[in-house]
Design an enzyme around this catalytic site. Structure first.
Site, PDB file in Angstrom:
ATOM      1  N   ASP A  69      53.546  35.485  17.455  1.00 20.80           N
ATOM      2  CA  ASP A  69      52.300  35.274  18.188  1.00 20.80           C
ATOM      3  C   ASP A  69      51.351  34.378  17.386  1.00 20.80           C
ATOM      4  O   ASP A  69      50.970  34.713  16.263  1.00 20.80           O
ATOM      5  CB  ASP A  69      51.653  36.640  18.432  1.00 20.80           C
ATOM      6  CG  ASP A  69      50.448  36.537  19.328  1.00 20.80           C
ATOM      7  OD1 ASP A  69      50.627  36.094  20.469  1.00 20.80           O
ATOM      8  OD2 ASP A  69      49.343  36.848  18.874  1.00 20.80           O
ATOM      9  N   THR A 102      48.457  30.899  22.747  1.00 23.43           N
ATOM     10  CA  THR A 102      47.703  30.643  21.514  1.00 23.43           C
ATOM     11  C   THR A 102      48.371  29.561  20.672  1.00 23.43           C
ATOM     12  O   THR A 102      47.700  28.692  20.123  1.00 23.43           O
ATOM     13  CB  THR A 102      47.536  31.929  20.681  1.00 23.43           C
ATOM     14  OG1 THR A 102      48.822  32.458  20.397  1.00 23.43           O
ATOM     15  CG2 THR A 102      46.744  32.967  21.413  1.00 23.43           C
ATOM     16  N   THR A 103      49.711  29.620  20.600  1.00 21.20           N
ATOM     17  CA  THR A 103      50.418  28.613  19.803  1.00 21.20           C
ATOM     18  C   THR A 103      50.219  27.239  20.433  1.00 21.20           C
ATOM     19  O   THR A 103      49.911  26.266  19.738  1.00 21.20           O
ATOM     20  CB  THR A 103      51.924  28.954  19.745  1.00 21.20           C
ATOM     21  OG1 THR A 103      52.059  30.341  19.461  1.00 21.20           O
ATOM     22  CG2 THR A 103      52.631  28.158  18.682  1.00 21.20           C
ATOM     23  N   ASP A 398      50.639  40.381  25.543  1.00 17.89           N
ATOM     24  CA  ASP A 398      50.718  39.052  26.167  1.00 17.89           C
ATOM     25  C   ASP A 398      51.190  39.172  27.617  1.00 17.89           C
ATOM     26  O   ASP A 398      50.627  38.559  28.520  1.00 17.89           O
ATOM     27  CB  ASP A 398      51.703  38.141  25.409  1.00 17.89           C
ATOM     28  CG  ASP A 398      51.063  37.550  24.156  1.00 17.89           C
ATOM     29  OD1 ASP A 398      50.030  38.090  23.728  1.00 17.89           O
ATOM     30  OD2 ASP A 398      51.594  36.564  23.616  1.00 17.89           O
TER      31      ASP A 398
HETATM   32  N1  LIG Z   1      62.863  29.477  29.816  1.00 16.57           N
HETATM   33  C1  LIG Z   1      62.087  28.571  29.268  1.00 16.57           C
HETATM   34  N2  LIG Z   1      62.493  27.311  29.106  1.00 16.57           N
HETATM   35  C2  LIG Z   1      61.709  26.391  28.554  1.00 16.57           C
HETATM   36  N3  LIG Z   1      60.469  26.633  28.111  1.00 16.57           N
HETATM   37  C3  LIG Z   1      59.985  27.860  28.244  1.00 16.57           C
HETATM   38  C4  LIG Z   1      60.760  28.900  28.827  1.00 16.57           C
HETATM   39  N4  LIG Z   1      60.014  30.016  28.804  1.00 16.57           N
HETATM   40  C5  LIG Z   1      58.837  29.689  28.249  1.00 16.57           C
HETATM   41  N5  LIG Z   1      58.796  28.408  27.909  1.00 16.57           N
HETATM   42  C6  LIG Z   1      57.696  27.655  27.300  1.00 16.57           C
HETATM   43  O1  LIG Z   1      57.369  28.178  26.042  1.00 16.57           O
HETATM   44  C7  LIG Z   1      55.990  27.928  25.778  1.00 16.57           C
HETATM   45  C8  LIG Z   1      55.292  29.165  25.288  1.00 16.57           C
HETATM   46  O2  LIG Z   1      55.801  29.524  24.048  1.00 16.57           O
HETATM   47  P1  LIG Z   1      55.152  30.690  23.167  1.00 16.57           P
HETATM   48  O3  LIG Z   1      55.000  31.909  23.987  1.00 16.57           O
HETATM   49  O4  LIG Z   1      55.953  30.769  21.923  1.00 16.57           O
HETATM   50  O5  LIG Z   1      53.751  30.105  22.793  1.00 16.57           O
HETATM   51  P2  LIG Z   1      52.324  30.379  23.393  1.00 16.57           P
HETATM   52  O6  LIG Z   1      52.421  31.098  24.675  1.00 16.57           O
HETATM   53  O7  LIG Z   1      51.614  29.093  23.369  1.00 16.57           O
HETATM   54  O8  LIG Z   1      51.637  31.252  22.274  1.00 16.57           O
HETATM   55  P3  LIG Z   1      51.656  32.841  22.053  1.00 16.57           P
HETATM   56  O9  LIG Z   1      52.641  33.414  23.004  1.00 16.57           O
HETATM   57  O10 LIG Z   1      52.052  32.952  20.628  1.00 16.57           O
HETATM   58  O11 LIG Z   1      50.275  33.259  22.313  1.00 16.57           O
HETATM   59  C9  LIG Z   1      55.369  27.464  27.077  1.00 16.57           C
HETATM   60  O12 LIG Z   1      55.124  26.088  27.035  1.00 16.57           O
HETATM   61  C10 LIG Z   1      56.436  27.798  28.110  1.00 16.57           C
HETATM   62  O13 LIG Z   1      56.410  26.920  29.198  1.00 16.57           O
HETATM   63 MG   LIG Z   2      53.452  32.960  24.954  1.00 15.62          MG
END
Ligand SMILES: Nc1ncnc2c1ncn2[C@@H]1O[C@H](COP(=O)(O)OP(=O)(O)OP(=O)(O)O)[C@@H](O)[C@H]1O
Ligand SMILES: [Mg+2]
Length: 552
Positions: A69, A102-103, A398
């Protein structure tokens, strides 16, 4: 060293800053701030997306956190550099406002600054960049809104997809289906319909965790789980269909506020005194019983003697329950919290199907479950180790947040970099119509969106250049939901894969990333007092080290 401005005619230097202060100005200040922020963004980049890696963070006391996260990584990193701290705040705001993304927000902010740095090198003034970025932000938000897909806020299918997308990027990826169902159930159960739409408070969903068993044993309970045991061994440990009293008063004899001395002269008087105390406690218990309660949940203490009387009456009692939990119990059991025992009426009592004390791992917990249409529910997380349940808690947070976001504002966009690519393409076209140097900044802002699909591809071990070239051409051809499927390494229509994300998350990402970036860009003078320098100590992260040179 104290800074002096040019000497006066008499040759006397004029001292402005205190001894030991340091100052960095102009490009030097900008460069160091941007470097620090970029390094922070770089450090979370590898954790983006379903194939992102986790981070292990060791606190000064040796506590270990393993997480994916963004907000947690940055919080635990204990960043020192002031500009880097602003990125930590971006993650925090994102987490507080929408719970996910957040990332992405931090990576996006880093990219905006990196592009700005190139422009500054080309002698574009930061103010021009800031203006270009601001105009582009507004346009990007507008584009996001126009690209969003309206959904039904009660459509479990869509909500589950949204929850699953937020979970697959995390440790709970394998259990995304099961946990996703739970998150949807929990949010819908507690959602309240209002004329303005649905109102959801995540605080109505209690997340309780206990290490032991495995993640598959995580359960949604239609009621509240209290991390407390039944106070007396002779009390019943299981009561079916009980009436439940929720009390915010102690079942104890109140101590007087004033210091009073009672002279007891005979054993009879002493006995009468104690008898009176006992009678008071007995009366209190009588009031609970008279109202018809079989279960008593008390926010304050319960005297030993009162416990005994309650046990004799077959009442199950739990004490020192937090106010928050009592609030949730009131919502779950449809009871009312009573602050004065004299006011306890049968209609204040709540109800549930079962109240039971159970052993969970090494502890005893009290389950108030099977509530009818509860407005507060509990998710009890189980998992192999302490660290797994901690990370599971963050993931579930989340998932609950994204489901809430969609229930509150039922519009979604397509993830996997698809929405970012489409916004980038449309924003570029819009930027071309701008005049002057602002156009350069706005075009760079548009391009910065592409860092998301690029990073997703990179983290999945794909060739980012190939992917971005294909994405651009497919978006050019009008395939607006073309994104990176990190599972099979291909560019695909991500709406068919079902990667739905809340619009509000993406909007917040653009807003907070752009605001932080422009704020950092507008700084051209960093004045650090000597005191701050001492407090800051040696920089702890490599990021802080490089950027904080003038604070050393
Ligand atoms: N099946 C999938 N294929 C491709 N991309 C995906 C898939 N599922 C999620 N994503 C992408 O992954 C990204 C989110 O990644 P992640 O959850 O690690 O980061 P975040 O949501 O920005 O931060 P955090 O969850 O740490 O608060 C988004 O851009 C989302 O569209
Ligand atoms: Mg996320």
């Amino acid at each position: 060293m104290a800074e002096a401005i040019p000497a006066t005619i008499s040759g006397q230097p004029v001292l402005i800053l205190r001894e030991g202060s340091t100052r960095a100005r102009g490009k030097e200040a900008q460069r160091s701030n941007i470097t620090a922020a970029k390094i922070i963004a770089e450090s979370v980049k590898t954790s983006l997306g379903p194939k992102g890696m986790d981070k292990m963070l060791v606190a000064s006391f040796g506590d270990v956190t393993v997480t994916n996260d963004g907000a947690t990584i940055l919080k635990e990193m204990d960043v020192q550099h002031p500009a880097a701290k602003m990125l930590v705040e971006v993650a925090k705001t994102q987490d507080d406002e929408v719970g996910d993304g957040t990332t992405t927000a931090v990576v996006m902010c880093g990219e905006l600054l990196s592009k700005a740095e190139d422009l500054i090198e080309k002698d574009v003034h930061p103010t021009v960049i800031v203006d270009g970025y601001r105009a582009a932000t507004e346009k990007a938000i507008e584009l996001l809104g126009s690209l969003a897909i309206k959904v039904d806020p009660k459509d479990k299918n869509i909500l589950k997809k949204v929850a699953v997308v937020s979970l697959v990027t995390k440790i709970l990826g394998e259990y995304a289906e099961q946990i996703g169902d739970m998150a949807v159930e929990a949010v819908l159960q507690t959602a309240e319909a209002t004329p303005q739409g649905y109102k959801v408070d995540i605080d109505d969903i209690k997340v309780e965790k206990k290490a032991g068993e495995s993640l598959t044993d995580t359960r949604l309970i239609q009621g509240v789980v209290l991390d407390k045991e039944v106070v007396h061994p002779e009390m019943p440990k299981r009561v079916e269909n009980p009436k439940i009293a929720l009390l915010n008063a102690a079942l104890e004899v109140e101590k007087t506020e004033i210091d009073a001395k009672i002279n007891v002269e005979t054993p009879g008087q002493m006995k009468a005194f104690l008898d009176e105390e006992e009678k008071m406690l007995r009366d209190m218990v009588e009031k609970v019983a008279k109202a018809g309660a079989i279960v008593l949940i008390c926010q304050k203490g319960i005297d030993d003697a009162a416990q005994h009387f309650l046990a004799r009456k077959g009442i199950l009692a739990v004490r020192r329950v937090s106010e928050k939990d009592i609030d949730k119990l009131a919502k779950a059991t449809d009871g009312k919290m009573v602050t004065n025992l004299d006011d306890l009426n049968p209609q204040d009592l709540g109800s549930a199907k079962l109240v039971e004390e159970r052993k969970v791992a090494d502890d005893k917990m009290t389950f108030v479950e099977g509530c009818k249409n509860p407005k507060a529910v509990t998710i009890l997380i189980r998992g192999g180790t302490e660290r797994i349940v901690d990370e599971a808690e963050r993931c579930i947070h989340d998932a609950l947040c994204v489901v809430r976001d969609v229930v509150r504002d039922p519009r979604v966009v397509i993830g996997g970099g698809a929405i970012e690519c489409e916004v980038a393409a449309q924003l570029k076209r819009w930027a071309e119509k701008l005049s002057g140097r602002e156009q350069l900044a706005a075009a760079d802002f548009a391009e910065a969106f592409e860092v998301i699909p690029l990073t997703l591809a990179e983290n999945a071990g794909l060739d980012p250049i190939d992917i971005i070239v294909e994405l651009r051409s497919r978006h050019e051809k009008g395939e607006k939901w073309a994104g990176v499927d990190t599972f099979d390494g291909k560019v695909k229509d991500m709406s068919k894969v079902g990667v739905y994300e809340p619009l509000s998350v993406k909007e917040q990402i653009v807003k907070s990333a752009s605001e932080a970036a422009t704020m950092i860009l507008k700084i051209d003078d960093v004045i650090a007092s000597g005191k701050m320098k001492e407090q800051a100590g040696p920089p702890k992260t490599p990021g802080a080290e490089e950027g904080a040179s003038e604070f050393d």
